[in-house]
Design a protein around this motif. Structure first.
Motif, short mmCIF file in Angstrom:
data_model
loop_
_atom_site.label_atom_id
_atom_site.label_comp_id
_atom_site.label_asym_id
_atom_site.label_seq_id
_atom_site.Cartn_x
_atom_site.Cartn_y
_atom_site.Cartn_z
N VAL A 115 29.19 -15.85 -59.22
CA VAL A 115 27.86 -16.31 -59.60
C VAL A 115 27.37 -15.52 -60.81
N SER A 116 26.82 -16.22 -61.78
CA SER A 116 26.18 -15.57 -62.92
C SER A 116 24.78 -16.14 -63.09
N ILE A 117 23.91 -15.36 -63.72
CA ILE A 117 22.54 -15.82 -63.95
C ILE A 117 22.53 -16.64 -65.24
N ASP A 118 22.29 -17.92 -65.11
CA ASP A 118 22.23 -18.81 -66.26
C ASP A 118 20.83 -18.72 -66.87
N PRO A 119 20.71 -18.26 -68.11
CA PRO A 119 19.37 -18.12 -68.71
C PRO A 119 18.62 -19.44 -68.82
N ASP A 120 19.33 -20.56 -68.80
CA ASP A 120 18.68 -21.86 -68.87
C ASP A 120 18.33 -22.42 -67.49
N ALA A 121 18.80 -21.74 -66.45
CA ALA A 121 18.53 -22.22 -65.08
C ALA A 121 18.49 -21.02 -64.14
N VAL A 122 17.58 -20.09 -64.43
CA VAL A 122 17.50 -18.85 -63.67
C VAL A 122 17.26 -19.11 -62.19
N ALA A 123 16.32 -19.98 -61.87
CA ALA A 123 15.98 -20.23 -60.48
C ALA A 123 17.17 -20.79 -59.70
N GLU A 124 17.89 -21.74 -60.30
CA GLU A 124 19.05 -22.32 -59.63
C GLU A 124 20.13 -21.25 -59.42
N SER A 125 20.33 -20.40 -60.40
CA SER A 125 21.32 -19.33 -60.28
C SER A 125 20.94 -18.37 -59.17
N VAL A 126 19.66 -18.07 -59.06
CA VAL A 126 19.18 -17.17 -58.02
C VAL A 126 19.43 -17.78 -56.63
N GLY A 127 19.25 -19.09 -56.50
CA GLY A 127 19.56 -19.74 -55.23
C GLY A 127 21.02 -19.59 -54.86
N GLN A 128 21.90 -19.76 -55.83
CA GLN A 128 23.33 -19.59 -55.59
C GLN A 128 23.66 -18.16 -55.22
N LEU A 129 23.00 -17.20 -55.89
CA LEU A 129 23.25 -15.80 -55.60
C LEU A 129 22.74 -15.43 -54.21
N PHE A 130 21.59 -15.97 -53.82
CA PHE A 130 21.06 -15.76 -52.48
C PHE A 130 22.06 -16.25 -51.44
N ARG B 99 13.14 -19.81 -45.49
CA ARG B 99 11.86 -19.59 -46.17
C ARG B 99 12.00 -18.62 -47.33
N ARG B 100 12.71 -17.53 -47.09
CA ARG B 100 12.86 -16.51 -48.13
C ARG B 100 13.62 -17.07 -49.32
N ARG B 101 14.61 -17.89 -49.08
CA ARG B 101 15.39 -18.46 -50.20
C ARG B 101 14.48 -19.24 -51.13
N GLU B 102 13.64 -20.10 -50.58
CA GLU B 102 12.74 -20.89 -51.40
C GLU B 102 11.73 -20.02 -52.13
N THR B 103 11.22 -19.00 -51.44
CA THR B 103 10.25 -18.10 -52.06
C THR B 103 10.87 -17.31 -53.20
N VAL B 104 12.08 -16.80 -52.98
CA VAL B 104 12.76 -16.03 -54.02
C VAL B 104 13.05 -16.90 -55.24
N ILE B 105 13.47 -18.12 -55.01
CA ILE B 105 13.76 -19.04 -56.13
C ILE B 105 12.49 -19.27 -56.95
N GLU B 106 11.38 -19.53 -56.29
CA GLU B 106 10.13 -19.78 -57.02
C GLU B 106 9.66 -18.52 -57.74
N ALA B 107 9.82 -17.36 -57.11
CA ALA B 107 9.43 -16.11 -57.75
C ALA B 107 10.28 -15.86 -58.99
N ALA B 108 11.58 -16.14 -58.90
CA ALA B 108 12.47 -15.96 -60.05
C ALA B 108 12.09 -16.90 -61.18
N ARG B 109 11.74 -18.13 -60.83
CA ARG B 109 11.34 -19.10 -61.85
C ARG B 109 10.08 -18.61 -62.59
N THR B 110 9.13 -18.08 -61.84
CA THR B 110 7.90 -17.57 -62.45
C THR B 110 8.18 -16.35 -63.31
#
Length: 206
Positions: free
Chosen positions: A70-85, A181-192
């Motif tokens: 898994v890598s953090i895609d700068p164009d899709a940070v939130a999606e990458s964070v979901g994969q990393l979670f 719940r945490r997965r969704e919250t972390v994704i939204e926090a990363a997006r912000t």
């Protein structure tokens, strides 16, 4: 049947990963690793040299595994964070190994630290090249990307460092519900965070 050295290494590695994740470096026992791996202790010392070097090899390999997966895609940070979670949820042993390392390691830098730094520098430059902190002065962009990366890592890792607390604080009956719940919250926090990186870092630097 001919002796299969690579298969023996794999069995030792798998057994060592489980042993170190459960007991840490100090509490792990080479004889238990040998028994679980169906190998002899001499093979462990032959391949890895010592218990300490085996622990380092296991941790290095698990870090490389997540880096390659898994890598953090700068164009899709939130999606990458979901994969990393999801990766950490499927491989909780890495968090345990890192916690044991933090508890038992000394203050002196280890041999693997330079290798780890290089790996994270690569991730940071990937984020910078992808536009993270584009509104900041050039010398601040790297620091902003570093802070973003580490903050995201913390948002993810803490869930698996204290899973019982996740369930208790969120007042959920099951771990599955709490982690969902945490997965969704972390994704939204990363997006912000990704969207506000420049503004946040400007304020911190003032």
């Amino acid at each position: 049947m001919a002796y299969d050295a690579e298969d023996t290494r794999r069995r030792i590695f798998a057994a060592a990963t489980a042993e170190f994740a459960e007991h840490g470096l100090a509490g792990a026992r080479v004889d238990r690793i040998a028994t679980a791996a169906k190998a002899n202790k001499q093979a462990i010392y032959l391949y890895y040299g010592s218990k300490e070097k085996l622990f380092a090899a296991v941790l290095r390999a698990k870090l490389e595994e997540v880096r390659a997966s898994v890598s953090i895609d700068p164009d899709a940070v939130a999606e990458s964070v979901g994969q990393l979670f999801d990766w950490y949820q499927e491989h909780p042993e890495l968090i345990r190994l890192l916690l044991w390392e933090a508890l038992e390691a000394g203050d002196e830098p280890e041999e693997s630290e330079r290798e780890r730094r290089d790996g994270f520098r690569e991730k940071v430059h990937h984020l910078v090249d992808g536009g993270v902190g584009r509104d900041l002065p050039e010398d601040a962009r790297v620091r902003a990307a570093q802070d973003l990366l580490f903050t995201i890592m913390g948002l993810i890792a803490w869930n698996f460092a204290v899973p019982r607390m996740v369930r208790v604080v969120l007042d959920e009956d099951t771990y599955q519900a709490a982690f969902a719940r945490r997965r969704e919250t972390v994704i939204e926090a990363a997006r912000t965070l990704a969207g506000a990186t420049g503004r946040l870092h400007s304020r911190v630097s003032e």
